[in-house]
Design a protein around this motif. Structure first.
Motif, PDB file in Angstrom:
ATOM      1  N   GLY A  80      37.571 -14.476   8.253  1.00 32.14           N
ATOM      2  CA  GLY A  80      37.345 -13.170   7.626  1.00 32.14           C
ATOM      3  C   GLY A  80      36.203 -13.173   6.625  1.00 32.14           C
ATOM      4  N   LEU A  81      35.155 -13.930   6.917  1.00 34.11           N
ATOM      5  CA  LEU A  81      34.031 -14.020   5.990  1.00 34.11           C
ATOM      6  C   LEU A  81      33.344 -12.668   5.820  1.00 34.11           C
ATOM      7  CD1 LEU A  81      32.527 -17.390   7.194  1.00 34.11           C
ATOM      8  CD2 LEU A  81      33.093 -16.865   4.811  1.00 34.11           C
ATOM      9  N   PRO A  82      32.970 -12.324   4.595  1.00 35.66           N
ATOM     10  CA  PRO A  82      32.265 -11.054   4.368  1.00 35.66           C
ATOM     11  C   PRO A  82      30.836 -11.120   4.902  1.00 35.66           C
ATOM     12  CG  PRO A  82      32.349 -12.313   2.338  1.00 35.66           C
ATOM     13  CD  PRO A  82      33.180 -13.074   3.337  1.00 35.66           C
ATOM     14  N   ASP A  83      30.321  -9.988   5.332  1.00 30.06           N
ATOM     15  CA  ASP A  83      28.936  -9.928   5.809  1.00 30.06           C
ATOM     16  C   ASP A  83      27.943 -10.097   4.665  1.00 30.06           C
ATOM     17  OD1 ASP A  83      29.760  -9.489   8.446  1.00 30.06           O
ATOM     18  OD2 ASP A  83      29.903  -7.323   8.113  1.00 30.06           O
ATOM     19  N   ASP A  84      28.301  -9.576   3.512  1.00 22.23           N
ATOM     20  CA  ASP A  84      27.426  -9.613   2.347  1.00 22.23           C
ATOM     21  C   ASP A  84      27.805 -10.798   1.465  1.00 22.23           C
ATOM     22  OD1 ASP A  84      25.982  -9.211   0.030  1.00 22.23           O
ATOM     23  OD2 ASP A  84      26.490  -7.091  -0.169  1.00 22.23           O
ATOM     24  N   PRO A  85      26.859 -11.696   1.142  1.00 20.14           N
ATOM     25  CA  PRO A  85      27.180 -12.823   0.258  1.00 20.14           C
ATOM     26  C   PRO A  85      27.775 -12.408  -1.079  1.00 20.14           C
ATOM     27  CG  PRO A  85      25.028 -13.146   1.262  1.00 20.14           C
ATOM     28  CD  PRO A  85      25.465 -11.745   1.606  1.00 20.14           C
ATOM     29  N   GLU A  86      27.488 -11.192  -1.517  1.00 23.03           N
ATOM     30  CA  GLU A  86      28.064 -10.713  -2.779  1.00 23.03           C
ATOM     31  C   GLU A  86      29.583 -10.624  -2.707  1.00 23.03           C
ATOM     32  OE1 GLU A  86      26.527 -10.140  -5.570  1.00 23.03           O
ATOM     33  OE2 GLU A  86      24.408 -10.078  -4.994  1.00 23.03           O
ATOM     34  N   GLY A  87      30.111 -10.555  -1.486  1.00 19.18           N
ATOM     35  CA  GLY A  87      31.564 -10.461  -1.325  1.00 19.18           C
ATOM     36  C   GLY A  87      32.269 -11.806  -1.289  1.00 19.18           C
ATOM     37  N   LEU A  88      31.514 -12.895  -1.316  1.00 20.58           N
ATOM     38  CA  LEU A  88      32.133 -14.218  -1.201  1.00 20.58           C
ATOM     39  C   LEU A  88      33.081 -14.566  -2.345  1.00 20.58           C
ATOM     40  CD1 LEU A  88      29.139 -16.277   0.230  1.00 20.58           C
ATOM     41  CD2 LEU A  88      31.353 -15.908   1.344  1.00 20.58           C
ATOM     42  N   PRO A  89      32.770 -14.233  -3.608  1.00 17.12           N
ATOM     43  CA  PRO A  89      33.722 -14.602  -4.671  1.00 17.12           C
ATOM     44  C   PRO A  89      35.104 -13.979  -4.486  1.00 17.12           C
ATOM     45  CG  PRO A  89      31.575 -14.177  -5.621  1.00 17.12           C
ATOM     46  CD  PRO A  89      31.493 -13.754  -4.183  1.00 17.12           C
ATOM     47  N   ALA A  90      35.150 -12.685  -4.122  1.00 15.43           N
ATOM     48  CA  ALA A  90      36.447 -12.045  -3.907  1.00 15.43           C
ATOM     49  C   ALA A  90      37.156 -12.646  -2.699  1.00 15.43           C
ATOM     50  CB  ALA A  90      36.266 -10.533  -3.718  1.00 15.43           C
ATOM     51  N   TRP A  91      36.385 -12.957  -1.657  1.00 10.49           N
ATOM     52  CA  TRP A  91      36.952 -13.607  -0.463  1.00 10.49           C
ATOM     53  C   TRP A  91      37.545 -14.965  -0.824  1.00 10.49           C
ATOM     54  CZ3 TRP A  91      34.860 -18.212   1.601  1.00 10.49           C
ATOM     55  CH2 TRP A  91      35.384 -18.622   2.838  1.00 10.49           C
TER      56      TRP A  91
END
Length: 263
Positions: A80-91
């Motif tokens: 379920g990796l986010p497309d935007d790297p900015e979403g990685l911390p929440a992921w």
């Protein structure tokens, strides 16, 4: 090898693992995902966060699967990796919660595939604490933040490193592993929580035990400073000059260990 010794119970390890992931997510969320991470050459902050999140998912999958059938293939996981790297911390944060719950609910004695001497879920709780802690340190060092690691966690991290290193290096058949002709390395932490270990290098690898002994070489200092040096997060000369670490005896023995103990 010394008998296994854990600093905390299973539930505490799981909770500490989540806390480290939340701290890493907090640090990463406030920074540019493209920030280089010097202590992990070639990595950016985004790659570091992704690596840690995948490790969490892999640990949980190996716990769910049990000890039969060998390790889970990481590429088989639905991350379920986010497309935007900015979403990685929440992921990362959300995934750590799920993985820790899986490991905690399995219980410490549940069968699990591991690369260490303990084929049980408690291996993964401890491993994910220290995997996440060290990469949190990597992120903070990259951003000029002075890491804060408790003496208890540092001492447990040194103990865990000696325990899992042979299994961790098994996936790197081309790596030169620690070995020698009977030379000994004594590791000693000072401060609030003291720990002592003696490593004996042999032609086949190494053995180790806890307790005081005189070694051919010795590494001594604050627990976190010693942990940083052993994980090669800080060059040894810098650890001596800036972290108060002491190197005694035959420096070549310690240099050889550091050169061959990466995994």
């Amino acid at each position: 090898m010394a008998d296994l010794q854990y600093a905390w119970d299973h539930a505490t390890y799981c909770g500490l693992f989540v806390a480290q992931a939340e701290r890493l997510a907090e640090v990463a969320a406030a920074a540019d995902p493209a920030t280089p991470v010097p202590s992990c050459p070639g990595w950016t902050l985004a790659k570091l966060v992704k690596h840690v999140g995948i490790a969490h998912a892999w640990a949980a999958a190996n716990t769910r699967q049990g000890s039969a059938g060998g390790p889970v293939i990481p590429k088989s996981l639905d991350l379920g990796l986010p497309d935007d790297p900015e979403g990685l911390p929440a992921w990362l944060s959300a995934g750590a919660e799920r993985s820790a719950r899986t490991i905690w609910e399995a219980g410490p004695d549940a069968d699990a595939w591991t690369f260490g001497p303990v084929p049980h879920a408690r291996f993964w709780a401890r491993r994910m604490l220290h995997e996440t802690l060290m990469h949190r340190v990597d992120a903070e060092l990259a951003l000029g933040i002075e890491p804060d690691v408790s003496a208890e966690a540092a001492v447990d991290g040194i103990d865990e490193l000696l325990t899992i290193l042979p299994g961790g290096q098994a996936g790197r058949p081309d790596a030169e592993k620690p070995h020698g002709q009977g030379e000994t390395l004594h590791i000693h932490t000072s401060g609030g929580v003291q720990g002592e270990w003696t490593v004996t290098l042999t032609p086949e690898g190494y053995t180790w035990e806890r307790g005081h002994a005189k070694g051919d070489a010795a590494l001594r200092g604050d627990g976190f400073a010693v942990l940083e040096a052993l994980y090669r997060r800080v060059p040894l000369d810098r650890a001596v000059a800036e972290r108060g670490v002491e190197v005694l005896g035959d420096r070549a023995v310690l240099d050889g260990w550091l050169a061959r103990s990466a995994f």
